[in-house]
Design a protein around this motif. Structure first.
Motif, PDB file in Angstrom:
ATOM      1  N   UNK A  76      51.805  28.638  82.023  1.00 43.27           N
ATOM      2  CA  UNK A  76      52.516  29.574  81.163  1.00 43.27           C
ATOM      3  C   UNK A  76      52.021  29.435  79.730  1.00 43.27           C
ATOM      4  N   UNK A  77      51.907  30.549  79.028  1.00 48.76           N
ATOM      5  CA  UNK A  77      51.637  30.526  77.596  1.00 48.76           C
ATOM      6  C   UNK A  77      52.946  30.324  76.842  1.00 48.76           C
ATOM      7  N   UNK A  78      52.832  30.030  75.564  1.00 47.73           N
ATOM      8  CA  UNK A  78      54.015  29.859  74.710  1.00 47.73           C
ATOM      9  C   UNK A  78      53.750  30.583  73.392  1.00 47.73           C
ATOM     10  N   UNK A  79      54.554  31.595  73.094  1.00 43.32           N
ATOM     11  CA  UNK A  79      54.315  32.394  71.903  1.00 43.32           C
ATOM     12  C   UNK A  79      55.524  32.556  71.003  1.00 43.32           C
ATOM     13  N   UNK A  80      55.279  32.491  69.709  1.00 50.00           N
ATOM     14  CA  UNK A  80      56.283  32.796  68.685  1.00 50.00           C
ATOM     15  C   UNK A  80      55.743  33.977  67.888  1.00 50.00           C
ATOM     16  N   UNK A  81      56.402  35.128  67.998  1.00 46.81           N
ATOM     17  CA  UNK A  81      55.893  36.342  67.359  1.00 46.81           C
ATOM     18  C   UNK A  81      56.976  36.987  66.500  1.00 46.81           C
ATOM     19  N   UNK A 139      38.370  38.515  71.914  1.00 49.32           N
ATOM     20  CA  UNK A 139      39.760  38.184  72.263  1.00 49.32           C
ATOM     21  C   UNK A 139      39.934  38.277  73.774  1.00 49.32           C
ATOM     22  N   UNK A 140      39.476  39.386  74.327  1.00 49.97           N
ATOM     23  CA  UNK A 140      39.654  39.612  75.764  1.00 49.97           C
ATOM     24  C   UNK A 140      38.910  38.559  76.584  1.00 49.97           C
ATOM     25  N   UNK A 141      37.695  38.238  76.187  1.00 54.87           N
ATOM     26  CA  UNK A 141      36.899  37.271  76.951  1.00 54.87           C
ATOM     27  C   UNK A 141      37.600  35.917  77.033  1.00 54.87           C
ATOM     28  N   UNK A 142      38.069  35.431  75.893  1.00 53.10           N
ATOM     29  CA  UNK A 142      38.718  34.112  75.868  1.00 53.10           C
ATOM     30  C   UNK A 142      40.048  34.139  76.603  1.00 53.10           C
ATOM     31  N   UNK A 143      40.882  35.114  76.278  1.00 57.82           N
ATOM     32  CA  UNK A 143      42.220  35.182  76.876  1.00 57.82           C
ATOM     33  C   UNK A 143      42.134  35.434  78.380  1.00 57.82           C
ATOM     34  N   UNK A 144      41.229  36.293  78.790  1.00 59.21           N
ATOM     35  CA  UNK A 144      41.098  36.600  80.215  1.00 59.21           C
ATOM     36  C   UNK A 144      40.568  35.403  80.995  1.00 59.21           C
ATOM     37  N   UNK A 145      39.596  34.678  80.417  1.00 58.82           N
ATOM     38  CA  UNK A 145      39.061  33.511  81.112  1.00 58.82           C
ATOM     39  C   UNK A 145      40.122  32.424  81.273  1.00 58.82           C
ATOM     40  N   UNK A 146      40.922  32.222  80.235  1.00 62.49           N
ATOM     41  CA  UNK A 146      41.986  31.220  80.333  1.00 62.49           C
ATOM     42  C   UNK A 146      43.068  31.702  81.310  1.00 62.49           C
ATOM     43  N   UNK A 147      43.316  32.991  81.333  1.00 64.19           N
ATOM     44  CA  UNK A 147      44.264  33.578  82.283  1.00 64.19           C
ATOM     45  C   UNK A 147      43.781  33.327  83.717  1.00 64.19           C
ATOM     46  N   UNK A 195      41.749  30.952  84.755  1.00 64.55           N
ATOM     47  CA  UNK A 195      41.742  29.524  85.032  1.00 64.55           C
ATOM     48  C   UNK A 195      43.143  28.915  84.973  1.00 64.55           C
ATOM     49  N   UNK A 196      44.149  29.763  84.651  1.00 64.09           N
ATOM     50  CA  UNK A 196      45.542  29.294  84.537  1.00 64.09           C
ATOM     51  C   UNK A 196      45.673  28.173  83.503  1.00 64.09           C
ATOM     52  N   UNK A 197      44.973  28.344  82.389  1.00 62.41           N
ATOM     53  CA  UNK A 197      45.057  27.379  81.294  1.00 62.41           C
ATOM     54  C   UNK A 197      45.905  27.988  80.173  1.00 62.41           C
ATOM     55  N   UNK A 198      46.855  27.251  79.641  1.00 59.47           N
ATOM     56  CA  UNK A 198      47.802  27.829  78.690  1.00 59.47           C
ATOM     57  C   UNK A 198      47.257  28.029  77.278  1.00 59.47           C
TER      58      UNK A 198
END
Length: 279
Positions: A111-116, A220-228, A230-233
């Motif tokens: 799971x990610x953790x975000x404060x927006x 942005x998409x490349x990094x976020x999608x790759x971590x998504x 790999x299930x890395x938060x």
């Protein structure tokens, strides 16, 4: 004196006091003999301490948050208490289990953790000048301690043995764009991307702050999608809201980033403590 008779200088040897660890002489290994007289190497007690120092250095913690921790985070109102509690709850999702063979297994949440923000900075800029100050007072998202808490979280994870990388959006995106333009066959860009994609935890400070460009949106998409994949938060904070963050980093990237948060997404606003300190 005949030069040929001069003895060659021997390399200077470090004295006991010059080693950080006099037990292993900074090799992190200690040799011991077993009952049969064979030498067996084992890890020195300093190994974990030095590994922690390396992880701490590699995390790239910003200088202004070098002393940030949970103990000195001030919870002066309900929203700060809520932010604090959610951060602690997220920390509890991580653990390190010692296995029978002596190795350690990291338990990392997917799971990610975000404060927006409730009302994003981009939305604020689009208002008529006369309305901005009033709306900002009603929906302030600056100086409320988002970064402090997430750096405190990062430090605790580093201490527990997790590899954490902390990036600040504007600086990080500029570095990626510059690396993309370098004539080194993509070596620098790939190194930066590899670090961001493969860290146990990526802490992304002020994501969406960088000025938009098509090239940045692709990164942005490349990094976020790759971590998504790999299930890395990703632990992130932003002064943008759900809508404006999507506009700044791209809808596909935002969908994965926010959608992976589950219960760990909090829209926050409150008084700017920096203004309180200067008052």
């Amino acid at each position: 004196m005949n030069k040929s008779s001069e003895k060659p200088k021997q390399p200077e040897k470090l004295g006991v006091d010059e080693y950080e660890c006099p037990i292993c002489k900074d090799t992190e290994l200690v040799l011991k003999r077993d009952e049969q007289g064979y030498e067996i190497a084992s890890f020195c007690e300093c190994r974990e301490r030095k590994a922690w120092k390396r992880r701490f250095k590699q995390a790239l913690i910003p200088d202004e948050f070098i002393h940030a921790n949970f103990e000195n985070y001030k919870r002066l109102n309900p929203f700060q208490q809520t932010m604090y509690q959610m951060t602690v709850d997220y920390l509890n999702e991580f653990s390190v289990l010692k296995q029978e063979d002596g190795t350690k297994k990291k338990i990392i949440p997917n799971k990610n953790f975000g404060l927006i923000a409730v009302f994003g900075e981009q939305r604020l800029k689009e208002l008529p000048i006369g309305e901005r100050s009033i709306v900002k007072q009603q929906h302030n998202n600056f100086g409320i301690g988002k970064t402090h808490l997430q750096i405190a979280l990062a430090k605790r994870l580093i201490k527990d043995g997790f590899n954490v990388l902390i990036v600040s959006d504007v600086t990080f995106m500029d570095e990626l764009i510059q690396a993309k333009m370098m004539n080194d066959e993509g070596e620098t860009l790939n190194r930066l991307l590899h670090s961001a994609i493969h860290a146990d935890v990526l802490v992304w400070d002020d994501i969406g702050k960088a000025k938009w460009s098509e090239a940045k949106e692709a990164l942005y998409y490349q990094i976020i999608n790759e971590r998504y994949r790999k299930q890395k938060p990703i632990v992130f904070n932003s002064n943008e809201d759900r809508g404006t963050l999507s506009e700044k980093i791209g809808y596909a990237a935002a969908s994965r980033l926010i959608g992976q948060c589950g219960p760990y997404l909090l829209e926050v606003e409150g008084e700017d403590f920096r203004l309180q300190k200067s008052g």
